[in-house]
Write a protein that holds these residues in place. Structure first.
Motif, PDB file in Angstrom:
ATOM      1  N   LEU A 288      30.937 -13.586  56.309  1.00 12.75           N
ATOM      2  CA  LEU A 288      29.773 -12.771  56.619  1.00 12.75           C
ATOM      3  C   LEU A 288      29.832 -11.529  55.740  1.00 12.75           C
ATOM      4  O   LEU A 288      30.778 -10.752  55.806  1.00 12.75           O
ATOM      5  N   ALA A 289      28.822 -11.349  54.886  1.00 12.74           N
ATOM      6  CA  ALA A 289      28.757 -10.201  53.991  1.00 12.74           C
ATOM      7  C   ALA A 289      27.749  -9.201  54.534  1.00 12.74           C
ATOM      8  O   ALA A 289      26.644  -9.568  54.927  1.00 12.74           O
ATOM      9  N   VAL A 290      28.143  -7.932  54.547  1.00  9.91           N
ATOM     10  CA  VAL A 290      27.296  -6.869  55.095  1.00  9.91           C
ATOM     11  C   VAL A 290      27.224  -5.735  54.076  1.00  9.91           C
ATOM     12  O   VAL A 290      28.257  -5.200  53.669  1.00  9.91           O
ATOM     13  N   ASP A 291      26.020  -5.392  53.661  1.00  7.90           N
ATOM     14  CA  ASP A 291      25.803  -4.314  52.701  1.00  7.90           C
ATOM     15  C   ASP A 291      25.151  -3.147  53.439  1.00  7.90           C
ATOM     16  O   ASP A 291      23.986  -3.217  53.830  1.00  7.90           O
ATOM     17  N   ILE A 292      25.923  -2.068  53.647  1.00  6.94           N
ATOM     18  CA  ILE A 292      25.449  -0.930  54.431  1.00  6.94           C
ATOM     19  C   ILE A 292      24.900   0.143  53.505  1.00  6.94           C
ATOM     20  O   ILE A 292      25.651   0.767  52.742  1.00  6.94           O
ATOM     21  N   GLY A 293      23.615   0.364  53.550  1.00  4.49           N
ATOM     22  CA  GLY A 293      22.990   1.427  52.789  1.00  4.49           C
ATOM     23  C   GLY A 293      22.567   2.558  53.695  1.00  4.49           C
ATOM     24  O   GLY A 293      22.726   2.509  54.921  1.00  4.49           O
TER      25      GLY A 293
ATOM     26  N   ILE B  96      20.597  -2.148  56.447  1.00  7.47           N
ATOM     27  CA  ILE B  96      21.773  -3.007  56.381  1.00  7.47           C
ATOM     28  C   ILE B  96      21.302  -4.406  55.997  1.00  7.47           C
ATOM     29  O   ILE B  96      20.466  -4.996  56.685  1.00  7.47           O
ATOM     30  N   ALA B  97      21.812  -4.909  54.871  1.00  8.93           N
ATOM     31  CA  ALA B  97      21.517  -6.275  54.439  1.00  8.93           C
ATOM     32  C   ALA B  97      22.705  -7.160  54.799  1.00  8.93           C
ATOM     33  O   ALA B  97      23.864  -6.764  54.632  1.00  8.93           O
ATOM     34  N   VAL B  98      22.424  -8.345  55.306  1.00  9.57           N
ATOM     35  CA  VAL B  98      23.463  -9.250  55.776  1.00  9.57           C
ATOM     36  C   VAL B  98      23.252 -10.626  55.144  1.00  9.57           C
ATOM     37  O   VAL B  98      22.113 -11.107  55.046  1.00  9.57           O
ATOM     38  N   GLY B  99      24.339 -11.232  54.706  1.00 16.12           N
ATOM     39  CA  GLY B  99      24.275 -12.582  54.173  1.00 16.12           C
ATOM     40  C   GLY B  99      25.398 -13.428  54.730  1.00 16.12           C
ATOM     41  O   GLY B  99      26.563 -13.005  54.740  1.00 16.12           O
ATOM     42  N   LEU B 100      25.069 -14.596  55.221  1.00 14.28           N
ATOM     43  CA  LEU B 100      26.079 -15.572  55.619  1.00 14.28           C
ATOM     44  C   LEU B 100      26.305 -16.495  54.428  1.00 14.28           C
ATOM     45  O   LEU B 100      25.361 -17.134  53.951  1.00 14.28           O
ATOM     46  N   CYS B 101      27.534 -16.532  53.922  1.00 19.23           N
ATOM     47  CA  CYS B 101      27.827 -17.217  52.670  1.00 19.23           C
ATOM     48  C   CYS B 101      28.810 -18.359  52.885  1.00 19.23           C
ATOM     49  O   CYS B 101      29.736 -18.253  53.693  1.00 19.23           O
ATOM     50  N   ASP B 102      28.594 -19.453  52.122  1.00 25.38           N
ATOM     51  CA  ASP B 102      29.531 -20.577  52.209  1.00 25.38           C
ATOM     52  C   ASP B 102      30.726 -20.318  51.293  1.00 25.38           C
ATOM     53  O   ASP B 102      30.863 -19.248  50.706  1.00 25.38           O
ATOM     54  N   GLU B 103      31.609 -21.323  51.168  1.00 26.82           N
ATOM     55  CA  GLU B 103      32.844 -21.124  50.405  1.00 26.82           C
ATOM     56  C   GLU B 103      32.595 -20.937  48.913  1.00 26.82           C
ATOM     57  O   GLU B 103      33.491 -20.510  48.169  1.00 26.82           O
ATOM     58  N   ASN B 104      31.365 -21.237  48.442  1.00 26.28           N
ATOM     59  CA  ASN B 104      31.002 -21.005  47.046  1.00 26.28           C
ATOM     60  C   ASN B 104      30.190 -19.724  46.869  1.00 26.28           C
ATOM     61  O   ASN B 104      29.591 -19.509  45.807  1.00 26.28           O
TER      62      ASN B 104
ATOM     63  N   ILE C 162      32.469  -6.099  53.825  1.00 24.56           N
ATOM     64  CA  ILE C 162      31.516  -5.004  53.961  1.00 24.56           C
ATOM     65  C   ILE C 162      31.409  -4.233  52.649  1.00 24.56           C
ATOM     66  O   ILE C 162      32.419  -3.770  52.095  1.00 24.56           O
ATOM     67  N   SER C 163      30.197  -4.138  52.139  1.00 21.86           N
ATOM     68  CA  SER C 163      29.878  -3.319  50.979  1.00 21.86           C
ATOM     69  C   SER C 163      29.315  -2.004  51.495  1.00 21.86           C
ATOM     70  O   SER C 163      28.278  -1.987  52.154  1.00 21.86           O
ATOM     71  N   ALA C 164      30.009  -0.900  51.197  1.00 20.24           N
ATOM     72  CA  ALA C 164      29.652   0.387  51.786  1.00 20.24           C
ATOM     73  C   ALA C 164      29.341   1.419  50.705  1.00 20.24           C
ATOM     74  O   ALA C 164      30.084   1.536  49.718  1.00 20.24           O
ATOM     75  N   ALA C 165      28.271   2.150  50.908  1.00 20.04           N
ATOM     76  CA  ALA C 165      27.888   3.206  49.966  1.00 20.04           C
ATOM     77  C   ALA C 165      28.709   4.448  50.253  1.00 20.04           C
ATOM     78  O   ALA C 165      28.263   5.393  50.899  1.00 20.04           O
ATOM     79  N   GLY C 166      29.950   4.425  49.796  1.00 24.25           N
ATOM     80  CA  GLY C 166      30.849   5.543  50.022  1.00 24.25           C
ATOM     81  C   GLY C 166      32.172   5.293  49.337  1.00 24.25           C
ATOM     82  O   GLY C 166      32.392   4.236  48.733  1.00 24.25           O
TER      83      GLY C 166
END
Length: 323
Positions: free
Chosen positions: A4-9, A13-21, A62-66
């Motif tokens: 689960l990828a989470v980009d916090i601006g 907040i943008a969220v992406g559920l990603c497979d193994e690729n 988590i991708s965080a702007a900080g």
């Protein structure tokens, strides 16, 4: 296996559920809560909800702007999130989900750069520098195929390279920082200055901003540059010059085999990149006697940060967490 990828601006907040690729199989956005604790709860709830449909989520990235400390768990400081000062973000979220999966936190520019390295314009290279030309100037460094974060997690702050002695004051408090001369803000500033000097050539931009240059925005300058507007092309030439100078300074230290340029400003393509390439060659030490790395536009798109966060989280799970 999913991550689960989470980009916090600052605003969403943008969220992406990603497979193994690292392919995003589900994606959604929501407003960023105003308080740090509410952000923790929101992310925990996102994971718990997603895990109902995808029981094989193994990590959260988590991708965080900080600024993120070397432990990849703690936010040392963030300008846009109240309470994010030495804030143990990963610890808080893991506690809320009963430590079901590990949480990896990374700076947003590092995530976007890593996304470009594994699935974008940097793929196939060994040593990459990514530069994000947006409101400011961010970046990421990859050395020998690994994200380089520095001793304290503070590497790749290219926007704050001191380029001009006693130059323009930067928002960081220093003077002459690179992002004062190559960024979306710099583009607007160069365009406004040129309008004041050459109002006879400014009809198109003045039309776009309703005659009030204080209302001139970078998107207007980009659109006018695509149309061949002279002042807009001048403004892009100036930030391209400083981008080239900045990359030449970086090469004196890191000597990468590719530069990847992302961010909203690079949408104009070679209008920005050609002057950057020219000035890189012009200011590069021993320019005539060394290979020049390609300077490429980013290709992973707006989801580069999510892709990078997902990949970093999955790598952590496979290489470290399972030990």
């Amino acid at each position: 296996m999913h991550s689960l990828a989470v980009d916090i601006g600052g605003t969403k907040i943008a969220v992406g559920l990603c497979d193994e690729n690292d392919v995003i199989v589900r994606q959604w956005t929501s407003p960023t809560p105003e308080e740090a604790e509410l952000i923790d709860e929101h992310i925990a709830n996102l994971y718990l909800e997603a895990s109902k449909s995808f029981e094989d989520i193994v990590a959260i990235g988590i991708s965080a702007a900080g600024n993120v400390k070397e432990d990849r768990r703690t936010i040392s400081f963030a300008a846009n999130i109240s309470g994010w000062v030495n804030y143990p973000l990963a610890d808080r979220i893991e506690a809320l989900i009963d430590h079901k999966v590990p949480v990896v936190v990374e700076n947003d520019a590092n995530c976007a750069g890593w996304g470009e390295f594994v699935h974008g314009a940097g793929k196939g290279h060994k040593n990459m520098v990514a530069l994000t030309v947006g409101t400011g100037l961010g970046g990421a460094i990859v050395i020998d195929g690994k994200l380089f974060r520095g001793s304290y997690g503070m590497a790749a702050e290219f926007g704050h390279l001191p380029m001009v002695s006693d130059g323009d004051t930067c928002g960081c408090g220093l003077r002459g920082c690179a992002e004062r001369y190559t960024s979306g803000n710099a583009l607007e500033r160069f365009a406004r200055s040129a309008i004041r000097r050459r109002p006879q050539d400014a009809d198109r931009l003045l039309e776009m901003c309703g005659g009030d240059i204080a209302e001139l925005r970078g998107k207007m300058v980009s659109r006018a540059a695509d149309e061949g507007d002279a002042i807009s092309l001048y403004a892009f030439n100036k930030i391209g010059e400083w981008l080239g100078r900045t990359m030449a300074a970086i090469s004196a230290v890191l000597d990468p085999d590719v530069y990847v340029i992302g961010g909203g400003v690079v949408a104009v393509g070679d209008i920005l990149l050609d002057p950057a390439r020219y000035n890189y060659s012009r200011f590069l030490q021993a320019s005539a006697y060394r290979p020049h790395p390609p300077i490429l536009a980013a290709t992973a798109g707006q989801d580069a940060g999510l892709i990078g966060a997902a990949n970093l989280a999955l790598r952590f799970y496979l290489e470290e967490y399972k030990k």
